[in-house]
Design an enzyme around this catalytic site. Sequence first.
Site, PDB file in Angstrom:
ATOM      1  N   LYS A 166      18.442 -66.132  17.249  1.00 61.13           N
ATOM      2  CA  LYS A 166      17.210 -66.455  16.532  1.00 61.13           C
ATOM      3  C   LYS A 166      16.365 -67.455  17.342  1.00 61.13           C
ATOM      4  CE  LYS A 166      19.399 -65.607  12.033  1.00 61.13           C
ATOM      5  NZ  LYS A 166      19.711 -66.186  10.687  1.00 61.13           N
TER       6      LYS A 166
ATOM      7  N   TYR B 299      15.214 -57.916   7.170  1.00 64.04           N
ATOM      8  CA  TYR B 299      15.762 -58.704   6.066  1.00 64.04           C
ATOM      9  C   TYR B 299      15.389 -58.131   4.697  1.00 64.04           C
ATOM     10  CZ  TYR B 299      17.500 -62.470   9.088  1.00 64.04           C
ATOM     11  OH  TYR B 299      18.213 -63.216  10.007  1.00 64.04           O
TER      12      TYR B 299
ATOM     13  N   THR C 141      27.479 -68.375   6.931  1.00 68.89           N
ATOM     14  CA  THR C 141      26.007 -68.446   6.916  1.00 68.89           C
ATOM     15  C   THR C 141      25.509 -69.881   7.001  1.00 68.89           C
ATOM     16  OG1 THR C 141      25.956 -66.427   5.588  1.00 68.89           O
ATOM     17  CG2 THR C 141      23.964 -67.781   5.585  1.00 68.89           C
TER      18      THR C 141
ATOM     19  N   ASN D 146      20.261 -71.285  11.526  1.00 69.43           N
ATOM     20  CA  ASN D 146      21.671 -70.987  11.819  1.00 69.43           C
ATOM     21  C   ASN D 146      21.874 -70.128  13.067  1.00 69.43           C
ATOM     22  OD1 ASN D 146      21.002 -68.513  10.808  1.00 69.43           O
ATOM     23  ND2 ASN D 146      22.393 -68.573   9.058  1.00 69.43           N
TER      24      ASN D 146
ATOM     25  N   HIS E  77      22.090 -63.992  14.292  1.00 74.81           N
ATOM     26  CA  HIS E  77      22.322 -62.946  13.296  1.00 74.81           C
ATOM     27  C   HIS E  77      23.393 -61.994  13.811  1.00 74.81           C
ATOM     28  CE1 HIS E  77      21.659 -59.638  10.490  1.00 74.81           C
ATOM     29  NE2 HIS E  77      21.779 -58.856  11.545  1.00 74.81           N
TER      30      HIS E  77
ATOM     31  N   GLU F 178      20.569 -51.438  11.782  1.00 76.57           N
ATOM     32  CA  GLU F 178      19.886 -52.487  12.547  1.00 76.57           C
ATOM     33  C   GLU F 178      19.701 -52.095  14.016  1.00 76.57           C
ATOM     34  OE1 GLU F 178      21.255 -56.177   9.622  1.00 76.57           O
ATOM     35  OE2 GLU F 178      22.238 -55.966  11.567  1.00 76.57           O
TER      36      GLU F 178
END
Length: 158
Positions: free
Chosen positions: A18, A58, A100, A121, A124, A135
């Site tokens: 991310k 998402y 998470t 975080n 993914h 995905e």
Amino acid sequence: MGVVIYTKIMERTFIAIKPDGVQRGLVGEIIRRFENKGFVLLGLKMVNVSKELAEEHYSVHRERPFFPGLVKFITSGPVVAMVWGGEGVVAAARKIIGATNPLTAEPGTIRGDYGANIGRNLIHGSDAIETAQREISLWFKEEELIDWQPALTPWVYE
Ligand code: DAT
Ligand code: MG
């Protein structure tokens, strides 16, 4: 036996570093953990994520209160998108990534070692084989995935 076509027969998962992981210079550290484990990198690209892609990625969380902030965050800077292959890679990658919330993620996991907030975080990882397939096809064209077999394969797999 001929060349193993990893992108076709091996289990695959979608992993994305991310924007916080990229900004904090953790790309190499994160990739190292998957490489060292023995998983095979099958695709990699840097992406400026569009709002449309973020919302689709998402979409299961569309009704959650954190959804707008999540979309804003994931579109706030470049993301490193990857496909990794290997036996049991979907579940094993989730273990490498950790829970998470980085505050409860075990030390030794990526989130446990480098994160301090659920909204930052770092990474993914697909949560199931079907999710991974969805995905991977959302983020990658089939021709962007590379069929190759590491020379070390017999030293990783029996
Ligand atoms: P994971 O990324 O571990 O699969 P998830 O699919 O439940 O977690 O949620 C997707 C992302 O949304 C997660 O990585 C961080 C964010 N998120 C989840 N729950 C949140 C919360 N309660 N507050 C803020 N962000 C949250
Ligand atoms: Mg998830």
